[in-house]
Design a protein around this motif. Sequence first.
Motif, PDB file in Angstrom:
ATOM      1  N   TYR A  79      -6.230  -3.297  -6.658  1.00 53.31           N
ATOM      2  CA  TYR A  79      -5.384  -2.867  -5.487  1.00 53.31           C
ATOM      3  C   TYR A  79      -4.573  -4.054  -4.918  1.00 53.31           C
ATOM      4  CZ  TYR A  79      -4.186  -1.930  -0.648  1.00 53.31           C
ATOM      5  OH  TYR A  79      -3.491  -1.595   0.320  1.00 53.31           O
ATOM      6  N   TYR A  80      -5.252  -5.176  -4.441  1.00 58.87           N
ATOM      7  CA  TYR A  80      -4.547  -6.343  -4.040  1.00 58.87           C
ATOM      8  C   TYR A  80      -3.619  -7.018  -4.850  1.00 58.87           C
ATOM      9  CZ  TYR A  80      -7.896  -6.595   0.192  1.00 58.87           C
ATOM     10  OH  TYR A  80      -8.229  -6.278   1.244  1.00 58.87           O
ATOM     11  N   ILE A  81      -4.053  -6.936  -6.137  1.00 57.68           N
ATOM     12  CA  ILE A  81      -2.937  -7.352  -6.981  1.00 57.68           C
ATOM     13  C   ILE A  81      -1.552  -6.813  -7.170  1.00 57.68           C
ATOM     14  CG2 ILE A  81      -2.646  -8.136  -9.503  1.00 57.68           C
ATOM     15  CD1 ILE A  81      -5.548  -9.039  -9.530  1.00 57.68           C
ATOM     16  N   CYS A  82      -1.748  -5.460  -7.162  1.00 60.58           N
ATOM     17  CA  CYS A  82      -0.658  -4.521  -7.559  1.00 60.58           C
ATOM     18  C   CYS A  82       0.186  -4.282  -6.233  1.00 60.58           C
ATOM     19  CB  CYS A  82      -1.126  -2.956  -7.841  1.00 60.58           C
ATOM     20  SG  CYS A  82      -1.978  -2.987  -9.650  1.00 60.58           S
ATOM     21  N   ALA A  83      -0.517  -4.231  -5.013  1.00 59.93           N
ATOM     22  CA  ALA A  83       0.154  -4.038  -3.777  1.00 59.93           C
ATOM     23  C   ALA A  83       1.217  -5.152  -3.679  1.00 59.93           C
ATOM     24  CB  ALA A  83      -1.014  -3.763  -2.600  1.00 59.93           C
ATOM     25  N   THR A  84       0.511  -6.347  -3.901  1.00 65.66           N
ATOM     26  CA  THR A  84       1.324  -7.573  -3.430  1.00 65.66           C
ATOM     27  C   THR A  84       2.387  -7.893  -4.415  1.00 65.66           C
ATOM     28  OG1 THR A  84      -0.766  -8.590  -2.470  1.00 65.66           O
ATOM     29  CG2 THR A  84       1.252 -10.022  -3.084  1.00 65.66           C
ATOM     30  N   LEU A  85       2.043  -7.862  -5.689  1.00 69.89           N
ATOM     31  CA  LEU A  85       3.308  -7.782  -6.643  1.00 69.89           C
ATOM     32  C   LEU A  85       4.333  -6.862  -6.401  1.00 69.89           C
ATOM     33  CD1 LEU A  85       1.305  -8.911  -9.799  1.00 69.89           C
ATOM     34  CD2 LEU A  85       2.364 -10.137  -8.245  1.00 69.89           C
ATOM     35  N   SER A  86       3.937  -5.494  -6.064  1.00 74.72           N
ATOM     36  CA  SER A  86       5.008  -4.448  -5.841  1.00 74.72           C
ATOM     37  C   SER A  86       6.187  -5.000  -4.925  1.00 74.72           C
ATOM     38  CB  SER A  86       4.503  -3.359  -5.365  1.00 74.72           C
ATOM     39  OG  SER A  86       3.888  -3.279  -4.028  1.00 74.72           O
ATOM     40  N   PHE A  87       5.952  -6.039  -3.929  1.00 78.45           N
ATOM     41  CA  PHE A  87       6.839  -6.185  -3.166  1.00 78.45           C
ATOM     42  C   PHE A  87       7.872  -7.245  -3.620  1.00 78.45           C
ATOM     43  CE2 PHE A  87       3.389  -4.977  -0.001  1.00 78.45           C
ATOM     44  CZ  PHE A  87       3.895  -4.127   0.554  1.00 78.45           C
ATOM     45  N   MET A  88       7.492  -7.778  -4.827  1.00 78.94           N
ATOM     46  CA  MET A  88       8.253  -8.773  -5.625  1.00 78.94           C
ATOM     47  C   MET A  88       9.266  -8.180  -6.362  1.00 78.94           C
ATOM     48  SD  MET A  88       5.525 -11.295  -6.849  1.00 78.94           S
ATOM     49  CE  MET A  88       6.382 -12.334  -7.922  1.00 78.94           C
ATOM     50  N   SER A 100       1.379   3.755   0.961  1.00 78.38           N
ATOM     51  CA  SER A 100       0.897   4.737   1.827  1.00 78.38           C
ATOM     52  C   SER A 100       0.596   6.078   1.382  1.00 78.38           C
ATOM     53  CB  SER A 100       1.383   4.410   3.098  1.00 78.38           C
ATOM     54  OG  SER A 100       2.795   5.259   2.848  1.00 78.38           O
ATOM     55  N   LEU A 101       0.880   6.340  -0.057  1.00 80.73           N
ATOM     56  CA  LEU A 101       0.661   7.645  -0.420  1.00 80.73           C
ATOM     57  C   LEU A 101      -0.703   7.763  -1.000  1.00 80.73           C
ATOM     58  CD1 LEU A 101       4.236   8.250  -2.220  1.00 80.73           C
ATOM     59  CD2 LEU A 101       3.539   9.040   0.281  1.00 80.73           C
ATOM     60  N   SER A 102      -1.564   7.096  -0.811  1.00 79.81           N
ATOM     61  CA  SER A 102      -2.931   6.977  -1.289  1.00 79.81           C
ATOM     62  C   SER A 102      -3.650   8.430  -0.577  1.00 79.81           C
ATOM     63  CB  SER A 102      -4.062   6.172  -0.819  1.00 79.81           C
ATOM     64  OG  SER A 102      -3.903   5.736   0.676  1.00 79.81           O
ATOM     65  N   PRO A 103      -3.481   9.072   0.462  1.00 73.22           N
ATOM     66  CA  PRO A 103      -4.043  10.373   0.611  1.00 73.22           C
ATOM     67  C   PRO A 103      -3.797  11.317  -0.290  1.00 73.22           C
ATOM     68  CG  PRO A 103      -3.252   9.302   2.605  1.00 73.22           C
ATOM     69  CD  PRO A 103      -2.741   8.705   1.462  1.00 73.22           C
ATOM     70  N   ALA A 104      -2.606  11.339  -0.996  1.00 68.56           N
ATOM     71  CA  ALA A 104      -2.570  12.377  -2.145  1.00 68.56           C
ATOM     72  C   ALA A 104      -3.797  12.265  -2.935  1.00 68.56           C
ATOM     73  CB  ALA A 104      -1.173  12.229  -2.695  1.00 68.56           C
ATOM     74  N   VAL A 105      -4.170  11.286  -3.430  1.00 67.44           N
ATOM     75  CA  VAL A 105      -5.387  11.315  -4.440  1.00 67.44           C
ATOM     76  C   VAL A 105      -6.563  12.150  -4.035  1.00 67.44           C
ATOM     77  CG1 VAL A 105      -7.033   9.751  -5.733  1.00 67.44           C
ATOM     78  CG2 VAL A 105      -4.756   8.917  -5.025  1.00 67.44           C
ATOM     79  N   LEU A 158       2.838   2.744  -6.781  1.00 68.79           N
ATOM     80  CA  LEU A 158       1.995   3.817  -7.053  1.00 68.79           C
ATOM     81  C   LEU A 158       0.698   3.629  -7.630  1.00 68.79           C
ATOM     82  CD1 LEU A 158       4.904   6.213  -8.565  1.00 68.79           C
ATOM     83  CD2 LEU A 158       3.679   6.258  -6.234  1.00 68.79           C
ATOM     84  N   SER A 159       0.397   2.642  -8.549  1.00 64.65           N
ATOM     85  CA  SER A 159      -0.840   2.327  -8.753  1.00 64.65           C
ATOM     86  C   SER A 159      -1.786   1.851  -7.783  1.00 64.65           C
ATOM     87  CB  SER A 159      -0.579   1.094  -9.943  1.00 64.65           C
ATOM     88  OG  SER A 159       0.033   1.483 -11.249  1.00 64.65           O
ATOM     89  N   SER A 160      -1.238   0.866  -6.965  1.00 65.23           N
ATOM     90  CA  SER A 160      -2.176   0.496  -5.761  1.00 65.23           C
ATOM     91  C   SER A 160      -2.481   1.731  -4.957  1.00 65.23           C
ATOM     92  CB  SER A 160      -1.580  -0.442  -4.919  1.00 65.23           C
ATOM     93  OG  SER A 160      -0.372   0.059  -4.081  1.00 65.23           O
ATOM     94  N   ALA A 161      -1.636   2.462  -4.792  1.00 59.75           N
ATOM     95  CA  ALA A 161      -2.081   3.782  -3.784  1.00 59.75           C
ATOM     96  C   ALA A 161      -3.027   4.786  -4.478  1.00 59.75           C
ATOM     97  CB  ALA A 161      -0.748   4.566  -3.728  1.00 59.75           C
ATOM     98  N   CYS A 162      -2.801   4.876  -5.733  1.00 59.07           N
ATOM     99  CA  CYS A 162      -3.812   5.608  -6.789  1.00 59.07           C
ATOM    100  C   CYS A 162      -5.220   4.936  -6.591  1.00 59.07           C
ATOM    101  CB  CYS A 162      -3.441   5.874  -8.184  1.00 59.07           C
ATOM    102  SG  CYS A 162      -2.041   7.037  -8.074  1.00 59.07           S
ATOM    103  N   ILE A 163      -5.420   3.499  -6.882  1.00 57.43           N
ATOM    104  CA  ILE A 163      -6.442   2.809  -6.847  1.00 57.43           C
ATOM    105  C   ILE A 163      -7.192   2.965  -5.688  1.00 57.43           C
ATOM    106  CG2 ILE A 163      -7.582   0.281  -6.851  1.00 57.43           C
ATOM    107  CD1 ILE A 163      -5.159  -0.304  -9.036  1.00 57.43           C
ATOM    108  N   HIS A 246      -9.948   8.940   5.491  1.00 54.48           N
ATOM    109  CA  HIS A 246      -9.938   7.507   5.585  1.00 54.48           C
ATOM    110  C   HIS A 246      -8.674   7.179   5.104  1.00 54.48           C
ATOM    111  CE1 HIS A 246     -11.123   3.263   5.002  1.00 54.48           C
ATOM    112  NE2 HIS A 246     -11.013   3.345   3.804  1.00 54.48           N
ATOM    113  N   GLN A 247      -8.127   7.609   4.108  1.00 51.22           N
ATOM    114  CA  GLN A 247      -6.825   7.462   3.526  1.00 51.22           C
ATOM    115  C   GLN A 247      -5.665   7.655   4.692  1.00 51.22           C
ATOM    116  OE1 GLN A 247      -6.557   5.179   1.211  1.00 51.22           O
ATOM    117  NE2 GLN A 247      -8.707   5.122   0.896  1.00 51.22           N
ATOM    118  N   ALA A 248      -5.851   9.039   5.385  1.00 50.50           N
ATOM    119  CA  ALA A 248      -4.788   9.176   6.096  1.00 50.50           C
ATOM    120  C   ALA A 248      -4.415   8.146   7.313  1.00 50.50           C
ATOM    121  CB  ALA A 248      -5.054  10.832   6.462  1.00 50.50           C
ATOM    122  N   VAL A 249      -6.015   7.802   7.799  1.00 48.24           N
ATOM    123  CA  VAL A 249      -5.918   6.966   8.922  1.00 48.24           C
ATOM    124  C   VAL A 249      -5.030   5.653   8.640  1.00 48.24           C
ATOM    125  CG1 VAL A 249      -7.128   5.674  10.594  1.00 48.24           C
ATOM    126  CG2 VAL A 249      -7.832   7.854  10.030  1.00 48.24           C
TER     127      VAL A 249
END
Length: 302
Positions: A79-88, A100-105, A158-163, A246-249
């Motif tokens: 999660y930390y790797i994917c989320a950080t790299l996505s901003f690059m 932030s779409l993780s509640p969909a999971v 999207l991978s970080s949200a799913c993870i 938890h994910q919605a918050v």
Amino acid sequence: MPKECPMKSMRYVVMSFGCALFWATTGIFIRGIHGIAGIDIVWLRFFFCSLFSVFYLKKFIAAVSREIIIFPSLLMSGYYICATLSFMYIPIAIATLLVSLSPAVPIVFNICRYRTVRIHEIVSFGLIGGGITLFLWSGNGHSGGVGTHFLIGLILALSSACIRGVFSILIWEKGAKGHAIEGSLINTGTFVYGLILTTPHMVVAYHASMLTYQNMTAAVLLAFVSTYLPTSLNTKASLKVSPFVHQAVGMATPILAGIMAWLALGEKMSGQEITGCCVVLFGLALVLRTRPAQKKAMAKSG
């Protein structure tokens, strides 16, 4: 399983909010780091967090082969790797929205596994997602076309949200089935595995100019405030708060980050952004007002 005390349950919801709050500080501390690639910033987070976890290392090594340690830890490292790299690869607003779409999971999980459709979850998720979109999106948010870099960033976000969603479901389900879960060991594994995964790039990319006082101060704060603390709260909250709640918050993170940037960095909020904040708060109020049944229901259906 006895019904959980509402006050005790709310305490863990507060932990979820604290998790979002600490994660929201990430951008402020990253602003203080200069001349370092994104993957190396992740390495610094893992390195310092591993130092903060030094008292758990001996116990972690003894339990490292246990499945309940390995898989959840690798999930959070990813999660930390994917989320950080996505901003690059894609604009910050788009990456933040997608992460932030993780509640969909949990919503999809409940539909697929339990054949359960919770209308209030879908409505509140739509409200919060709409509020975040209103808060983050601007007409010039993305004008570079959809190229390879954009697609890579899209997949990473999207991978970080799913993870993150899968991690919450995994911990929640294991706890509901009575598995002994030691959060401190999972957190330590997150940092150690992440350190191992990112070290090869750090070895190749290292240069002495990275080690300035400003960079190291910001990196330590990033590691402790924005990584170590929220990771600890994330594991605890995932045990006691349903994955969707938890994910919605956690979707409040970009809103909190915007407020912090306003207060700490002087980045003023527009009327559109303030409206988006209000919509998100309304959606969160709906989530907390109609929280689904606690673990007892899930344990019975498992």
